[in-house]
Write a protein that holds these residues in place. Structure first.
Motif, PDB file in Angstrom:
ATOM      1  N   ALA A  72       0.780  -1.234   0.000  1.00 23.50           N
ATOM      2  CA  ALA A  72       0.000   0.000   0.000  1.00 23.50           C
ATOM      3  C   ALA A  72       0.812   1.285   0.000  1.00 23.50           C
ATOM      4  O   ALA A  72       0.257   2.346   0.255  1.00 23.50           O
ATOM      5  N   THR A  73       2.102   1.223  -0.268  1.00 23.20           N
ATOM      6  CA  THR A  73       2.890   2.466  -0.227  1.00 23.20           C
ATOM      7  C   THR A  73       3.783   2.608  -1.456  1.00 23.20           C
ATOM      8  O   THR A  73       4.818   3.268  -1.396  1.00 23.20           O
ATOM      9  N   GLU A  74       3.404   2.030  -2.564  1.00 21.49           N
ATOM     10  CA  GLU A  74       4.303   2.021  -3.714  1.00 21.49           C
ATOM     11  C   GLU A  74       4.134   3.224  -4.634  1.00 21.49           C
ATOM     12  O   GLU A  74       4.887   3.381  -5.592  1.00 21.49           O
ATOM     13  N   THR A  75       3.145   4.063  -4.341  1.00 24.03           N
ATOM     14  CA  THR A  75       2.980   5.310  -5.084  1.00 24.03           C
ATOM     15  C   THR A  75       2.725   6.441  -4.096  1.00 24.03           C
ATOM     16  O   THR A  75       2.251   6.221  -2.976  1.00 24.03           O
ATOM     17  N   ALA A  76       3.035   7.655  -4.531  1.00 26.85           N
ATOM     18  CA  ALA A  76       2.787   8.814  -3.671  1.00 26.85           C
ATOM     19  C   ALA A  76       1.292   8.959  -3.378  1.00 26.85           C
ATOM     20  O   ALA A  76       0.895   9.309  -2.260  1.00 26.85           O
ATOM     21  N   ARG A  77       0.453   8.676  -4.363  1.00 28.89           N
ATOM     22  CA  ARG A  77      -0.991   8.759  -4.163  1.00 28.89           C
ATOM     23  C   ARG A  77      -1.452   7.781  -3.083  1.00 28.89           C
ATOM     24  O   ARG A  77      -2.295   8.107  -2.248  1.00 28.89           O
ATOM     25  N   ALA A  78      -0.887   6.576  -3.087  1.00 28.81           N
ATOM     26  CA  ALA A  78      -1.268   5.586  -2.085  1.00 28.81           C
ATOM     27  C   ALA A  78      -0.909   6.070  -0.681  1.00 28.81           C
ATOM     28  O   ALA A  78      -1.705   5.922   0.254  1.00 28.81           O
ATOM     29  N   VAL A  79       0.265   6.650  -0.524  1.00 27.12           N
ATOM     30  CA  VAL A  79       0.685   7.122   0.804  1.00 27.12           C
ATOM     31  C   VAL A  79      -0.246   8.225   1.291  1.00 27.12           C
ATOM     32  O   VAL A  79      -0.640   8.257   2.465  1.00 27.12           O
ATOM     33  N   ARG A  80      -0.618   9.128   0.401  1.00 32.39           N
ATOM     34  CA  ARG A  80      -1.562  10.183   0.792  1.00 32.39           C
ATOM     35  C   ARG A  80      -2.903   9.573   1.189  1.00 32.39           C
ATOM     36  O   ARG A  80      -3.521   9.977   2.171  1.00 32.39           O
ATOM     37  N   ASN A  81      -3.363   8.594   0.422  1.00 31.46           N
ATOM     38  CA  ASN A  81      -4.656   7.976   0.722  1.00 31.46           C
ATOM     39  C   ASN A  81      -4.640   7.209   2.035  1.00 31.46           C
ATOM     40  O   ASN A  81      -5.674   7.077   2.700  1.00 31.46           O
ATOM     41  N   LEU A  82      -3.488   6.674   2.413  1.00 35.47           N
ATOM     42  CA  LEU A  82      -3.394   5.964   3.688  1.00 35.47           C
ATOM     43  C   LEU A  82      -3.765   6.866   4.858  1.00 35.47           C
ATOM     44  O   LEU A  82      -4.337   6.411   5.851  1.00 35.47           O
ATOM     45  N   ALA A  83      -3.432   8.126   4.749  1.00 30.94           N
ATOM     46  CA  ALA A  83      -3.671   9.064   5.844  1.00 30.94           C
ATOM     47  C   ALA A  83      -5.080   9.643   5.829  1.00 30.94           C
ATOM     48  O   ALA A  83      -5.536  10.166   6.853  1.00 30.94           O
ATOM     49  N   HIS A  84      -5.764   9.539   4.689  1.00 29.27           N
ATOM     50  CA  HIS A  84      -7.039  10.249   4.559  1.00 29.27           C
ATOM     51  C   HIS A  84      -8.234   9.351   4.282  1.00 29.27           C
ATOM     52  O   HIS A  84      -9.371   9.824   4.368  1.00 29.27           O
ATOM     53  N   ALA A  85      -8.013   8.095   3.947  1.00 29.07           N
ATOM     54  CA  ALA A  85      -9.125   7.228   3.548  1.00 29.07           C
ATOM     55  C   ALA A  85      -9.200   5.993   4.429  1.00 29.07           C
ATOM     56  O   ALA A  85      -8.219   5.588   5.050  1.00 29.07           O
ATOM     57  N   ASP A  86     -10.382   5.405   4.473  1.00 23.92           N
ATOM     58  CA  ASP A  86     -10.592   4.145   5.179  1.00 23.92           C
ATOM     59  C   ASP A  86     -10.346   3.006   4.198  1.00 23.92           C
ATOM     60  O   ASP A  86     -11.020   2.900   3.176  1.00 23.92           O
ATOM     61  N   TRP A  87      -9.398   2.140   4.499  1.00 28.61           N
ATOM     62  CA  TRP A  87      -9.037   1.047   3.604  1.00 28.61           C
ATOM     63  C   TRP A  87      -9.773  -0.250   3.954  1.00 28.61           C
ATOM     64  O   TRP A  87      -9.492  -1.298   3.390  1.00 28.61           O
ATOM     65  N   SER A  88     -10.711  -0.193   4.836  1.00 30.21           N
ATOM     66  CA  SER A  88     -11.417  -1.399   5.265  1.00 30.21           C
ATOM     67  C   SER A  88     -12.156  -2.054   4.098  1.00 30.21           C
ATOM     68  O   SER A  88     -12.752  -1.375   3.261  1.00 30.21           O
ATOM     69  N   HIS A  89     -12.084  -3.384   4.063  1.00 34.78           N
ATOM     70  CA  HIS A  89     -12.829  -4.163   3.068  1.00 34.78           C
ATOM     71  C   HIS A  89     -12.934  -5.587   3.590  1.00 34.78           C
ATOM     72  O   HIS A  89     -11.998  -6.087   4.215  1.00 34.78           O
ATOM     73  N   PRO A  90     -14.062  -6.268   3.354  1.00 38.92           N
ATOM     74  CA  PRO A  90     -14.218  -7.632   3.873  1.00 38.92           C
ATOM     75  C   PRO A  90     -13.123  -8.595   3.434  1.00 38.92           C
ATOM     76  O   PRO A  90     -12.816  -9.561   4.153  1.00 38.92           O
ATOM     77  N   SER A  91     -12.531  -8.381   2.269  1.00 41.74           N
ATOM     78  CA  SER A  91     -11.501  -9.295   1.775  1.00 41.74           C
ATOM     79  C   SER A  91     -10.098  -8.930   2.251  1.00 41.74           C
ATOM     80  O   SER A  91      -9.160  -9.709   2.044  1.00 41.74           O
ATOM     81  N   LEU A  92      -9.949  -7.767   2.848  1.00 46.20           N
ATOM     82  CA  LEU A  92      -8.613  -7.315   3.247  1.00 46.20           C
ATOM     83  C   LEU A  92      -8.108  -8.135   4.431  1.00 46.20           C
ATOM     84  O   LEU A  92      -8.732  -8.160   5.491  1.00 46.20           O
ATOM     85  N   TYR A  93      -6.973  -8.785   4.251  1.00 44.56           N
ATOM     86  CA  TYR A  93      -6.371  -9.620   5.286  1.00 44.56           C
ATOM     87  C   TYR A  93      -5.209  -8.922   5.980  1.00 44.56           C
ATOM     88  O   TYR A  93      -5.036  -9.027   7.197  1.00 44.56           O
ATOM     89  N   ALA A  94      -4.397  -8.230   5.209  1.00 48.48           N
ATOM     90  CA  ALA A  94      -3.221  -7.565   5.763  1.00 48.48           C
ATOM     91  C   ALA A  94      -2.762  -6.490   4.798  1.00 48.48           C
ATOM     92  O   ALA A  94      -3.122  -6.484   3.617  1.00 48.48           O
ATOM     93  N   MET A  95      -1.936  -5.569   5.318  1.00 45.56           N
ATOM     94  CA  MET A  95      -1.357  -4.514   4.505  1.00 45.56           C
ATOM     95  C   MET A  95       0.154  -4.528   4.695  1.00 45.56           C
ATOM     96  O   MET A  95       0.646  -4.677   5.811  1.00 45.56           O
ATOM     97  N   ALA A  96       0.869  -4.401   3.588  1.00 42.55           N
ATOM     98  CA  ALA A  96       2.327  -4.345   3.623  1.00 42.55           C
ATOM     99  C   ALA A  96       2.785  -3.034   2.995  1.00 42.55           C
ATOM    100  O   ALA A  96       2.015  -2.328   2.345  1.00 42.55           O
ATOM    101  N   TRP A  97       4.059  -2.739   3.195  1.00 42.68           N
ATOM    102  CA  TRP A  97       4.581  -1.534   2.558  1.00 42.68           C
ATOM    103  C   TRP A  97       5.835  -1.882   1.784  1.00 42.68           C
ATOM    104  O   TRP A  97       6.511  -2.867   2.068  1.00 42.68           O
ATOM    105  N   GLY A  98       6.103  -1.087   0.740  1.00 41.74           N
ATOM    106  CA  GLY A  98       7.276  -1.304  -0.084  1.00 41.74           C
ATOM    107  C   GLY A  98       7.989   0.007  -0.341  1.00 41.74           C
ATOM    108  O   GLY A  98       7.349   1.052  -0.523  1.00 41.74           O
ATOM    109  N   ALA A  99       9.312  -0.037  -0.362  1.00 44.94           N
ATOM    110  CA  ALA A  99      10.106   1.180  -0.519  1.00 44.94           C
ATOM    111  C   ALA A  99      10.723   1.324  -1.902  1.00 44.94           C
ATOM    112  O   ALA A  99      11.103   2.428  -2.298  1.00 44.94           O
TER     113      ALA A  99
END
Length: 287
Positions: free
Chosen positions: A124-151
């Motif tokens: 969830a951190t492989e684009t600048a847009r994704a990082v911004r969305n992490l701080a401002h949006a709810d990422w909850s979803h029934p299928s979501l099991y885990a979140m990882a980050w990449g540099a």
């Protein structure tokens, strides 16, 4: 969910039957058959068939996940279609930018006959847009099991020449991405997975980075080489002193709503939660 999450997530190129088999025998908790970055563009179609064959083989104990290509490549749906029949334990979605992307992959899985509750791990951190969305949006979803980050991809998206300093530590923008992802994962009620340590020959450095991540609340770590698995598991194994403390905290607080004293200090419900996590790691079903 974080208490039973795999500690080690080992990538294996989806176009190499030999490397996938080696990864499955590495002792990793979860193996990610990769159709994305570790496969050359002209080998991606063949990788689908090779990965499907690997999934058709009897399971060996490690959870088997498939990383599909990013949604903007136009390859994701065909990746799912070729592999979902093999019964993977879950899918990994790279370059994810929000819950809408998770829903899109979940719809593809469902559309090709996959289980409606098949879990998804997002990077969830492989684009600048994704990082911004992490701080401002709810990422909850029934299928979501885990979140990882990449540099690595994030560095390319930012135009950065490096993501780590001369001392080996991540530079500030990448620490910000890591920390923001950790908060977003916990807000969504899912596990947070730490990124890869690219120098697979530096076991001590990997062990230290994994231990620091475990202390912060990360449930596991991505890996790129079978040699990294042992160091990650060692980092995620509580010490005897930690286990002793946890057992005494549970004994003092279990079934109580208030506070207690332990070794001259006040302990309460947050300490009980931390103690339960330590004991869950000790008793990890993946061990």
């Amino acid at each position: 969910m974080t208490d039973t999450c795999p500690r080690s997530w080992l990538f294996a190129p989806g176009d190499s039957a030999r490397k996938m088999e080696k990864a499955l025998g590495s002792g990793a908790d979860a193996v990610i058959f990769d159709l994305e970055d570790s496969v050359a563009p002209d080998a991606k179609d063949a990788a689908r068939a090779t990965t499907a064959e690997a999934l058709a083989a009897p399971a060996t104990g490690a959870a088997r996940w498939v990383r599909v290509n990013a949604l903007d490549t136009g390859r994701t749906d065909a990746d799912v279609a070729a592999t979902v029949g093999g019964g993977p334990d879950g899918y990994v979605l790279p370059k994810c930018e929000g819950a809408e992307d998770i829903a899109a992959l979940a719809a593809m899985i469902d559309g090709h006959g996959g289980a409606t509750d098949l879990p998804i791990l997002v990077i969830a951190t492989e684009t600048a847009r994704a990082v911004r969305n992490l701080a401002h949006a709810d990422w909850s979803h029934p299928s979501l099991y885990a979140m990882a980050w990449g540099a690595e991809d994030l560095a390319a998206d930012l135009g950065a020449l490096a993501n780590r300093g001369e001392d080996g530590a991540f530079l500030r923008p990448f620490l910000h991405a890591r920390d923001t992802m950790l908060f977003a994962a916990r807000a969504a009620g899912v596990a947070a997975i730490d990124t890869v340590f690219t120098d697979f020959r530096d076991s001590a450095g990997l062990r230290a980075e994994a231990a620091a991540a475990m202390t912060l609340g990360f449930a596991g770590k991505l890996a790129i080489h079978p040699a990294q698995v042992a160091a990650i598991h060692e980092a995620y194994t509580p010490t005897a002193a930690q286990v002793d403390w946890a057992e005494r905290v549970v004994a003092a607080l279990e079934g109580k709503a208030g506070v207690a004293q332990l070794d001259g200090r006040m302990i309460d419900q947050p300490h009980l939660r931390a103690a339960r996590r330590i004991l869950a790691l000790r008793d990890a079903a993946w061990a």
